[in-house]
Design an enzyme around this catalytic site. Structure first.
Site, PDB file in Angstrom:
ATOM      1  N   GLU A 271       0.877  -1.178   0.000  1.00 23.61           N
ATOM      2  CA  GLU A 271       0.000   0.000   0.000  1.00 23.61           C
ATOM      3  C   GLU A 271       0.902   1.212   0.000  1.00 23.61           C
ATOM      4  O   GLU A 271       1.601   1.489   0.984  1.00 23.61           O
ATOM      5  CB  GLU A 271      -0.921   0.008   1.210  1.00 23.61           C
ATOM      6  CG  GLU A 271      -2.053   1.011   1.064  1.00 23.61           C
ATOM      7  CD  GLU A 271      -2.120   2.016   2.183  1.00 23.61           C
ATOM      8  OE1 GLU A 271      -1.860   3.208   1.890  1.00 23.61           O
ATOM      9  OE2 GLU A 271      -2.411   1.638   3.319  1.00 23.61           O
TER      10      GLU A 271
ATOM     11  N   CYS B 172      -2.580   8.448   4.044  1.00 22.87           N
ATOM     12  CA  CYS B 172      -2.469   8.056   2.632  1.00 22.87           C
ATOM     13  C   CYS B 172      -3.734   8.342   1.846  1.00 22.87           C
ATOM     14  O   CYS B 172      -3.675   8.528   0.631  1.00 22.87           O
ATOM     15  CB  CYS B 172      -2.080   6.589   2.517  1.00 22.87           C
ATOM     16  SG  CYS B 172      -3.249   5.463   3.311  1.00 22.87           S
TER      17      CYS B 172
END
Length: 488
Positions: free
Chosen positions: A255, A289
């Site tokens: 990720e 994020c």
């Protein structure tokens, strides 16, 4: 400031290997990002330390996999109970080490507990299928098997939650794990290691080794006994990990970076959209994020939206992250602060204008901290760096658009594809735009965080694999097919 969290940490700089504290030849200070003061010394590992951790995990794995899955789930439940008992202590440690406001830290502890309980709740799930056979008196059965030793490389922005996010499915599936925390926030992982021991999790099942990614992380990825690398972090680091893992032909789950567009159509609830745009950008000082990295507002609604945006921004209180009234703390490190300051300077150089800017604390005790003022910028040229490069800080660029086709093009003109946001009251627009957005996640009329039973996964340079839910769990197992002939 309370230092009760020190009871969860080793007395001297050490790694957590095989349920014991293992000292290191070298150590580095961990600093409070709000003040610059040293909190503790943390061990800095080497390849030899990584080898010890993997060896302990490998030795424990077969025995752990032999524990019935429902019983492995009970260990996760107890781990969650230990975290809950120490919620205030962990939240204080997280705020002291990472800098996010205490309320956000308490929320992160709750998220870690939720992740452990969610995967523990899968303890009685099916672990395979019976398939139709083309032959009489035959069966074909698929069975889940653990991968073995998992290496988890976790970031500094959510060190408690992501520890749980990686550890819970790995353990439920019968794997053992070696966690490599960020150099900025290693203490949270060490504290969770202490609580895993208190939960009775057997020796070697959870190991934590601290140090630099270029040394310890690299050693874990390349280790012949590591069967999966799961990592949350930068795209740059993810590319290196993917390349090294490919040499061993093992799976990776990465990720990586994000550049989420936040699209507001003229028919949206403007007040809500403006408040959410601020919250989705400024949470954790912009160090998320899935943060709102660029806001697109339709021209007809620009003026009322900007008034509402300023009103929402003026509610931000930058200050002591341990104070209840604070809503935004410092950046995690001096390097991160410098990156945001350079990006803002570049934005102004490229023609961007500061529409609004907050203030940072001026108290003497915060002079050594990594403080950055929350900022809204407008009038950006199409080529502006801040519209392309991940900011990961509290700078909110606002761009005007006219048509839906235009904003889809602007939103997708990006190398990242993790999260995106859309605000509209029109169902047709919501569905058509969400279909067109090239992102692994689309939030409509709401912002994050993601749900634990969803699948948190990025497209393009935002990664491969993913976390959470049943899809995330499947990354931690491999399939075996058994063909059975029971004809007499």
């Amino acid at each position: 400031m309370s230092t009760d969290f020190k009871k969860l940490l080793p007395e001297n700089a050490a790694h957590f290997i095989n349920n014991s504290w293992v000292s290191s030849k070298s150590s580095d200070p961990v600093t409070n990002p709000a003040t610059g003061e040293t909190i503790a010394q943390v061990a800095m590992g080497s390849k030899a330390d990584a080898d010890k951790a993997v060896a302990a995990a490998k030795k424990a794995q077969k025995k752990w996999a032999a524990v019935p899955q429902p019983q492995r789930a009970e260990y996760l439940y107890e781990f969650a109970r230990q975290i809950e008992k120490n919620k205030k202590t962990l939240a204080t440690l997280l705020t002291t080490e990472q800098g996010k406001p205490l309320a956000e830290s308490e929320g992160e502890v709750d998220t870690a507990i939720l992740m452990l309980r969610f995967y523990a709740g899968l303890g009685w799930k099916r672990t395979g299928h019976v398939l139709a056979s083309n032959h009489p008196h035959h069966q074909a059965i698929t069975k889940e098997s653990p991968l073995g030793v998992v290496a988890a490389i976790i970031p500094w922005n959510f060190p408690l939650a992501i520890f749980a996010r990686k550890t819970a499915p790995a353990l439920l599936a019968g794997n053992t794990i070696v966690v490599k925390p960020s150099e900025n926030t290693p203490l949270c992982s060490l504290a969770l290691a202490t609580l895993s021991h208190a939960a009775g999790i057997p020796n070697g099942v959870i190991n934590v080794i601290c140090g630099e990614g270029s040394k310890v992380g690299d050693a874990l990825v390349k280790h012949p006994d590591v069967e999966l690398v799961t990592m949350t972090g930068s795209t740059r680091a993810g590319k290196i990990i993917a390349k090294n893992a490919a040499e061993k032909v093992i799976p990776v789950s990465l990720e990586l970076g994000g550049k989420a567009p936040f699209i507001v159509l003229a028919d949206a609830d403007i007040e809500k959209a403006a408040q959410d745009a601020i919250d989705a950008r400024m949470a954790n000082c912009g160090q998320v994020c899935i943060c709102n990295e660029r806001t697109y507002i339709q021209r007809e609604a620009y003026e009322p939206f900007m008034r509402a945006l300023k009103k929402a921004a003026e509610k931000i209180i930058v200050g002591d992250p341990l104070a209840k009234k604070t809503t935004m703390g410092p950046k995690v490190s001096a390097a991160e602060k410098e990156h945001v300051e350079q990006l803002l300077a570049q934005t102004k150089k490229e023609g961007g204008n500061i529409f609004w800017q907050g203030k940072i604390p001026d108290a003497k005790k915060f002079k050594g901290g990594n403080w950055v003022a929350p900022t809204i910028v407008t009038d950006l040229p199409a080529h502006a760096t801040i519209l392309k490069e991940e900011a990961f800080g509290p700078i909110l660029p606002v761009v005007v658009f006219d048509t839906i086709d235009e904003v889809i093009r602007l939103a997708n003109d990006c190398e990242y594809g993790l999260s995106s946001y859309l605000y509209t009251r029109d169902l047709l627009s919501a569905m058509q735009i969400s279909d067109a957005l090239e992102y692994g996640e689309v939030y409509i009329n709401r912002y994050g965080p993601e749900e634990i039973n969803g699948f948190h996964a990025g497209w393009k340079l935002s990664g491969i694999g993913g976390d959470d839910g049943e899809h995330g769990y499947q990354l931690y197992v491999k399939q075996k097919t058994v063909y059975l002939n029971y004809q007499s």
